[in-house]
Structure formats: structure tokens, C-alpha cells
Write a protein that holds these residues in place. Structure first.
Motif, PDB file in Angstrom:
ATOM      1  N   MET A   1       0.844  -1.185   0.000  1.00 21.06           N
ATOM      2  CA  MET A   1       0.000   0.000   0.000  1.00 21.06           C
ATOM      3  C   MET A   1       0.881   1.238   0.000  1.00 21.06           C
ATOM      4  O   MET A   1       1.852   1.338   0.736  1.00 21.06           O
ATOM      5  CB  MET A   1      -0.919   0.019   1.224  1.00 21.06           C
ATOM      6  N   THR A   2       0.536   2.194  -0.859  1.00 21.16           N
ATOM      7  CA  THR A   2       1.286   3.435  -0.942  1.00 21.16           C
ATOM      8  C   THR A   2       0.763   4.422   0.091  1.00 21.16           C
ATOM      9  O   THR A   2      -0.413   4.804   0.064  1.00 21.16           O
ATOM     10  CB  THR A   2       1.162   4.042  -2.348  1.00 21.16           C
ATOM     11  N   SER A   3       1.608   4.846   0.994  1.00 23.94           N
ATOM     12  CA  SER A   3       1.188   5.798   2.009  1.00 23.94           C
ATOM     13  C   SER A   3       1.042   7.184   1.405  1.00 23.94           C
ATOM     14  O   SER A   3       1.745   7.557   0.474  1.00 23.94           O
ATOM     15  CB  SER A   3       2.199   5.840   3.154  1.00 23.94           C
ATOM     16  N   SER A   4       0.115   7.944   1.952  1.00 25.37           N
ATOM     17  CA  SER A   4      -0.118   9.300   1.478  1.00 25.37           C
ATOM     18  C   SER A   4       0.766  10.272   2.243  1.00 25.37           C
ATOM     19  O   SER A   4       1.474   9.912   3.182  1.00 25.37           O
ATOM     20  CB  SER A   4      -1.587   9.664   1.681  1.00 25.37           C
TER      21      SER A   4
ATOM     22  N   SER B   1      -8.099   9.151   4.393  1.00 26.90           N
ATOM     23  CA  SER B   1      -9.439   8.567   4.306  1.00 26.90           C
ATOM     24  C   SER B   1      -9.990   8.298   5.696  1.00 26.90           C
ATOM     25  O   SER B   1      -9.242   8.030   6.640  1.00 26.90           O
ATOM     26  CB  SER B   1      -9.423   7.266   3.493  1.00 26.90           C
ATOM     27  N   VAL B   2     -11.309   8.388   5.805  1.00 26.10           N
ATOM     28  CA  VAL B   2     -12.035   8.069   7.026  1.00 26.10           C
ATOM     29  C   VAL B   2     -12.970   6.903   6.741  1.00 26.10           C
ATOM     30  O   VAL B   2     -13.730   6.926   5.758  1.00 26.10           O
ATOM     31  CB  VAL B   2     -12.856   9.263   7.535  1.00 26.10           C
TER      32      VAL B   2
ATOM     33  N   ALA C   1     -11.338   0.121   2.058  1.00 22.20           N
ATOM     34  CA  ALA C   1     -10.507   1.278   2.389  1.00 22.20           C
ATOM     35  C   ALA C   1      -9.078   1.085   1.894  1.00 22.20           C
ATOM     36  O   ALA C   1      -8.468   2.016   1.339  1.00 22.20           O
ATOM     37  CB  ALA C   1     -10.524   1.513   3.902  1.00 22.20           C
ATOM     38  N   ILE C   2      -8.529  -0.118   2.076  1.00 22.89           N
ATOM     39  CA  ILE C   2      -7.180  -0.402   1.593  1.00 22.89           C
ATOM     40  C   ILE C   2      -7.134  -0.328   0.070  1.00 22.89           C
ATOM     41  O   ILE C   2      -6.230   0.268  -0.524  1.00 22.89           O
ATOM     42  CB  ILE C   2      -6.708  -1.788   2.071  1.00 22.89           C
ATOM     43  N   CYS C   3      -8.134  -0.915  -0.574  1.00 26.54           N
ATOM     44  CA  CYS C   3      -8.181  -0.953  -2.037  1.00 26.54           C
ATOM     45  C   CYS C   3      -8.295   0.453  -2.621  1.00 26.54           C
ATOM     46  O   CYS C   3      -7.656   0.784  -3.629  1.00 26.54           O
ATOM     47  CB  CYS C   3      -9.355  -1.811  -2.498  1.00 26.54           C
ATOM     48  N   LEU C   4      -9.098   1.286  -2.007  1.00 30.01           N
ATOM     49  CA  LEU C   4      -9.276   2.650  -2.512  1.00 30.01           C
ATOM     50  C   LEU C   4      -7.957   3.420  -2.459  1.00 30.01           C
ATOM     51  O   LEU C   4      -7.660   4.232  -3.341  1.00 30.01           O
ATOM     52  CB  LEU C   4     -10.342   3.372  -1.686  1.00 30.01           C
ATOM     53  N   ARG C   5      -7.152   3.163  -1.418  1.00 32.10           N
ATOM     54  CA  ARG C   5      -5.862   3.831  -1.310  1.00 32.10           C
ATOM     55  C   ARG C   5      -4.825   3.240  -2.262  1.00 32.10           C
ATOM     56  O   ARG C   5      -4.031   3.973  -2.839  1.00 32.10           O
ATOM     57  CB  ARG C   5      -5.324   3.713   0.126  1.00 32.10           C
ATOM     58  N   SER C   6      -4.819   1.915  -2.426  1.00 31.71           N
ATOM     59  CA  SER C   6      -3.711   1.269  -3.126  1.00 31.71           C
ATOM     60  C   SER C   6      -3.995   0.934  -4.577  1.00 31.71           C
ATOM     61  O   SER C   6      -3.069   0.878  -5.392  1.00 31.71           O
ATOM     62  CB  SER C   6      -3.305  -0.014  -2.382  1.00 31.71           C
ATOM     63  N   ASP C   7      -5.259   0.683  -4.923  1.00 29.28           N
ATOM     64  CA  ASP C   7      -5.576   0.178  -6.265  1.00 29.28           C
ATOM     65  C   ASP C   7      -6.478   1.107  -7.072  1.00 29.28           C
ATOM     66  O   ASP C   7      -6.844   0.774  -8.196  1.00 29.28           O
ATOM     67  CB  ASP C   7      -6.278  -1.191  -6.167  1.00 29.28           C
ATOM     68  N   ALA C   8      -6.862   2.244  -6.504  1.00 29.80           N
ATOM     69  CA  ALA C   8      -7.801   3.120  -7.210  1.00 29.80           C
ATOM     70  C   ALA C   8      -7.366   4.579  -7.130  1.00 29.80           C
ATOM     71  O   ALA C   8      -8.193   5.481  -7.036  1.00 29.80           O
ATOM     72  CB  ALA C   8      -9.210   2.946  -6.629  1.00 29.80           C
ATOM     73  N   ALA C   9      -6.052   4.790  -7.207  1.00 27.05           N
ATOM     74  CA  ALA C   9      -5.532   6.150  -7.075  1.00 27.05           C
ATOM     75  C   ALA C   9      -6.006   7.056  -8.205  1.00 27.05           C
ATOM     76  O   ALA C   9      -6.054   8.284  -8.048  1.00 27.05           O
ATOM     77  CB  ALA C   9      -4.004   6.116  -7.028  1.00 27.05           C
TER      78      ALA C   9
ATOM     79  N   ILE D   1     -12.821  -7.076  -6.267  1.00 27.31           N
ATOM     80  CA  ILE D   1     -13.198  -8.491  -6.250  1.00 27.31           C
ATOM     81  C   ILE D   1     -11.990  -9.350  -5.883  1.00 27.31           C
ATOM     82  O   ILE D   1     -12.069 -10.236  -5.022  1.00 27.31           O
ATOM     83  CB  ILE D   1     -13.782  -8.919  -7.611  1.00 27.31           C
ATOM     84  N   LYS D   2     -10.857  -9.088  -6.531  1.00 36.70           N
ATOM     85  CA  LYS D   2      -9.653  -9.873  -6.246  1.00 36.70           C
ATOM     86  C   LYS D   2      -9.244  -9.748  -4.784  1.00 36.70           C
ATOM     87  O   LYS D   2      -8.901 -10.738  -4.124  1.00 36.70           O
ATOM     88  CB  LYS D   2      -8.504  -9.425  -7.149  1.00 36.70           C
ATOM     89  N   ARG D   3      -9.293  -8.542  -4.255  1.00 36.04           N
ATOM     90  CA  ARG D   3      -8.905  -8.327  -2.863  1.00 36.04           C
ATOM     91  C   ARG D   3      -9.851  -9.039  -1.900  1.00 36.04           C
ATOM     92  O   ARG D   3      -9.417  -9.639  -0.902  1.00 36.04           O
ATOM     93  CB  ARG D   3      -8.861  -6.831  -2.571  1.00 36.04           C
ATOM     94  N   LEU D   4     -11.155  -9.005  -2.184  1.00 37.26           N
ATOM     95  CA  LEU D   4     -12.128  -9.669  -1.316  1.00 37.26           C
ATOM     96  C   LEU D   4     -11.955 -11.190  -1.351  1.00 37.26           C
ATOM     97  O   LEU D   4     -12.140 -11.866  -0.340  1.00 37.26           O
ATOM     98  CB  LEU D   4     -13.544  -9.285  -1.723  1.00 37.26           C
ATOM     99  N   VAL D   5     -11.620 -11.715  -2.515  1.00 37.76           N
ATOM    100  CA  VAL D   5     -11.381 -13.157  -2.632  1.00 37.76           C
ATOM    101  C   VAL D   5     -10.084 -13.544  -1.908  1.00 37.76           C
ATOM    102  O   VAL D   5     -10.032 -14.534  -1.163  1.00 37.76           O
ATOM    103  CB  VAL D   5     -11.322 -13.578  -4.113  1.00 37.76           C
ATOM    104  N   ASP D   6      -9.042 -12.769  -2.124  1.00 33.40           N
ATOM    105  CA  ASP D   6      -7.735 -13.099  -1.546  1.00 33.40           C
ATOM    106  C   ASP D   6      -7.690 -12.917  -0.033  1.00 33.40           C
ATOM    107  O   ASP D   6      -6.974 -13.651   0.659  1.00 33.40           O
ATOM    108  CB  ASP D   6      -6.639 -12.217  -2.184  1.00 33.40           C
TER     109      ASP D   6
END
Length: 393
Positions: free
Chosen positions: A1-4, A83-84, A352-360, A378-383
Motif C-alpha cells: 500500500m502506498t502511504s499518502s 481517508s475516514v 478502504a485499503i483498495c481505494l488507497r492502493s488500487d484506485a488512485a 473483487i480480487k482483494r475480497l477473494v484473496d
């Protein structure tokens, strides 16, 4: 995850509540030793300290005082984080100030909301500002409505591969569900009914399947308010208590994505009751149970099932797609925990993790989680979150 560049990547607001504590516990267990910069927030610092100790989080995990009755505290909190994640509902009672603060400051916001009228009010009030500031406001990141929104998305992707196009008719069917609805869900239902009773002008919006698609009115949708025999499946089906929010979010997802399901898309949700006379009787019993959910004596916010009960829960959701030529396709989504708590806490944390790391690259504005994060979510929820997505023969 990329920190802001913000002080925190994620703040869990409402961490001393039952669901918020589960979210914090999940983040501590799965991401506590990594690079995630996070904190927990709520009204009472002493209660937050007790939660921090109980979930085994590091002793230096920051605690932040924030109160829905104190707008300045919400603005301060929003200004400190990228993010909150909010578990403080009913959102129509306690959420408006935080959405306003996040939209103004460019802070991403995620919640578990199942209150469509309030969601539309927030969209109308803050969409322009969220787009300007870059804030991504993402409602309904739990059992309502993530497995349903993504289940339809997954089915439509499979339909394009098999049929060459999406399908205009989808039936969502709850085949199995073991677990309790959360006290927050029950409280939200009560708040919705109370608001409509106080202001009858809200009733048409409550009944409108396209209340979350401003400027677009699609075709007539199945009412889903009484038992019926589903000819395609050969079983009786009963009204699903969460269909009122899930169907709205599915239509909004189609709207946000530019209508990949078509502007003539029809979608409903029901609970599978079974075949023949037994199924019909079960359907009537389901209606009776639905009527008790919002009644006095139901689950209260802050209450919830034991760890054993959460871990023994599960759900199985069927999505039946029907093409214009009559061909059918079935997709299935399953979860490995009870829907209202165990699965929901994992889903919103991973959102929340996905929005920060995969949806910039997702622009500011009001989103459904599926429309914003699609296959990556979907991939994150499965994994990580115990969900499965598959096509059934």
C-alpha cells in the motif's frame, strides 16, 4: 500500500462501537505490522484506549477524539487523514457533518450506509465539492450492498464473455444466510421509517428504485414486496429486507459506469424459500421475520454476536442473468462469516485499503465501491476477506 502525505492513511471512526471495533481488530491483525498509517477515533478516549488494548493493537496506535455533535472535531479529523472509515450510524442522524467535512477537505470517506434517501441528500449537497476537492465518497461498503453490487458486476462480465453482451434482466436470490443483521442495520431501518412518518414527501423517494441515479429514470422494476413463485428457478421466493438499498446501489453502479448493463436493465432481489407448499409457507414466515427486524426489542447498536457465532455464519447469493434470447447464466457469491458483522468488517476494511492502493486514478465524487474499484476489489475480497465469486453450471 502506498502511504499518502497525510498524517494517516486511514482513521476508523466509531472504533468503540461493536462493528467499528471489529474493523479495527481486523486492521491490527492484517496490516498492523506493515506500512499502514492508521488511527482509531470516537467520542471517548478512554473507551478507545480499552479497544486498543483489547484488540492487541500497538500501544502507540493514535487515538483521536471526534464527535458527530462537534463539527469542528470532524473537520480536524478529516484534515489529518487521507481517508475516514465510518461505522457511526444511523448515518442520517450522525453522518452528515462528516461527509461535509471530507468533501470539503478532499478526504476519502467510506461507510456501511443502507439509507438511500440520506445518500441522495448527500449526493445533491456535496457532489460538486467532492469533485473539486478530489474526495472519493463511497457508501455501502458492507453486506449492504457490496456482495450484491459486485455480484451483478461479475455476472455481467461473465455474460459479455459467454454471450458477447451484457444481459438486461438479472435476478438476485439469497439462497443461504446464517447470521444476524447488525444492530446498526435495525437502527437505520427505524430511522428511515421515522423520517418518512415525519415527512410524507420522502415516501416517493423511498419507493423509487432510481433514487440514486440523478437525472435518469429506468424501466419499471419488480416490486419484490410479496411472495411469488419463481418460474426460472422452480421455487418460492420471499421479499428480502435489504433489497430496498441493494437494488438502488446496483442501479447507481450501472449509472456511474455509463450503463454497461443497458438503460433498460431490470433487477430485483428475493430470498429463496423452497419448492412447493413448504416453500410457500416458508416465504410467509420470512415476511413475518422481516416485520420484526425494525420492531422494538430487536438488536441494538453496539450489540452483536459472539466470535463463535460470527465465524459460524455464512451466505450464498445467486445471480441469474437472462438474455434477450432466453439464454441464462448463473453467478454465485459466497461469504465465510456472518453477513452483518464478521464479513462486513472485513469488506469495509479491504475497501478502504483498495481505494488507497488500487484506485488512485479514481476521480473525486460519490461512488459505489464496485463502480470505483471493479475487478481490483473483487480480487482483494477473494484473496483476503473470505468471499468467492464464480459461475455455476
Amino acid at each position: 500500500m502506498t502511504s499518502s502525505s497525510a498524517e494517516f492513511d486511514i482513521i476508523v471512526y466509531g472504533a468503540s462501537g461493536f462493528t467499528g471495533r471489529l474493523v479495527a481488530e481486523y486492521l491490527a491483525a492484517k496490516y498492523g505490522g506493515g506500512d499502514l498509517k492508521w488511527a482509531i477515533a470516537g467520542r471517548d478516549l478512554d473507551k478507545l484506549a480499552s479497544v486498543r488494548e483489547a484488540i492487541g493493537a500497538p500501544r502507540d496506535l493514535p487515538l483521536i477524539a471526534a464527535d458527530a455533535e462537534n463539527p469542528a472535531s470532524l473537520r480536524t479529523m478529516a484534515g489529518r487523514t487521507a481517508s475516514v472509515l465510518s461505522t457511526v450510524g444511523p448515518y442520517q442522524l450522525y453522518g452528515s457533518g462528516l461527509v461535509a467535512a471530507c468533501a470539503a477537505s478532499g478526504t476519502d470517506y467510506l461507510d456501511l450506509c443502507g439509507e438511500p434517501i440520506w445518500m441522495r441528500q448527500m449526493i445533491d449537497a456535496h457532489e460538486a465539492e467532492a469533485r473539486r476537492s478530489g474526495a472519493r465518497i463511497v457508501f455501502s461498503c458492507g453486506y449492504d450492498s457490496l456482495p450484491f453490487e459486485l455480484g451483478v458486476f461479475f455476472l455481467q462480465q461473465a455474460a459479455k464473455q459467454r454471450f458477447g453482451s451484457s444481459v438486461a434482466r438479472v435476478k438476485g436470490r439469497v439462497r443461504k444466510m446464517k447470521g444476524t443483521f447488525s444492530g446498526g442495520t435495525a437502527a437505520s431501518m427505524k430511522a428511515i421509517f421515522a423520517a418518512a412518518a415525519n415527512d410524507p414527501s420522502l415516501l416517493p423517494k423511498l419507493r423509487d428504485p432510481f433514487v440514486l441515479t440523478p437525472g435518469f429514470e429506468g424501466p419499471k422494476q419488480p416490486p419484490g414486496n410479496k411472495p411469488l413463485f419463481d418460474e426460472d428457478l422452480g421455487v418460492w421466493v420471499a421479499p428480502f429486507v435489504m433489497a430496498n438499498i441493494n437494488t438502488r446501489n446496483v442501479h447507481r453502479s450501472n449509472f456511474l459506469l455509463g450503463f454497461p448493463y443497458g438503460k433498460d436493465f431490470v433487477y430485483d432481489e428475493m430470498v429463496v424459500a423452497g419448492p412447493k407448499e413448504t416453500g410457500e409457507a416458508t416465504a410467509k414466515a420470512i415476511i413475518a421475520a422481516n416485520n420484526k427486524l425494525g420492531a422494538q426489542g430487536g438488536p441494538k447498536p453496539g450489540e452483536g454476536p459472539s466470535k463463535e457465532e460470527r465465524e459460524n455464519g455464512h451466505y450464498d447469493l445467486l445471480f441469474l442473468g437472462i438474455g434477450s434470447d432466453g439464454r441464462q447464466l448463473k453467478a454465485v457469491v459466497t461469504g465465510d462469516r456472518d453477513p452483518g458483522y464478521g464479513s462486513t468488517s472485513k469488506m469495509i476494511a479491504e475497501c478502504a485499503i483498495c481505494l488507497r492502493s488500487d484506485a488512485a486514478d479514481i476521480a473525486g465524487g460519490f461512488w459505489t465501491p464496485g463502480a470505483a474499484m471493479k475487478e481490483a476489489l473483487i480480487k482483494r475480497l477473494v484473496d483476503r476477506a473470505g468471499l468467492t465469486f464464480g459461475v455455476e453450471p
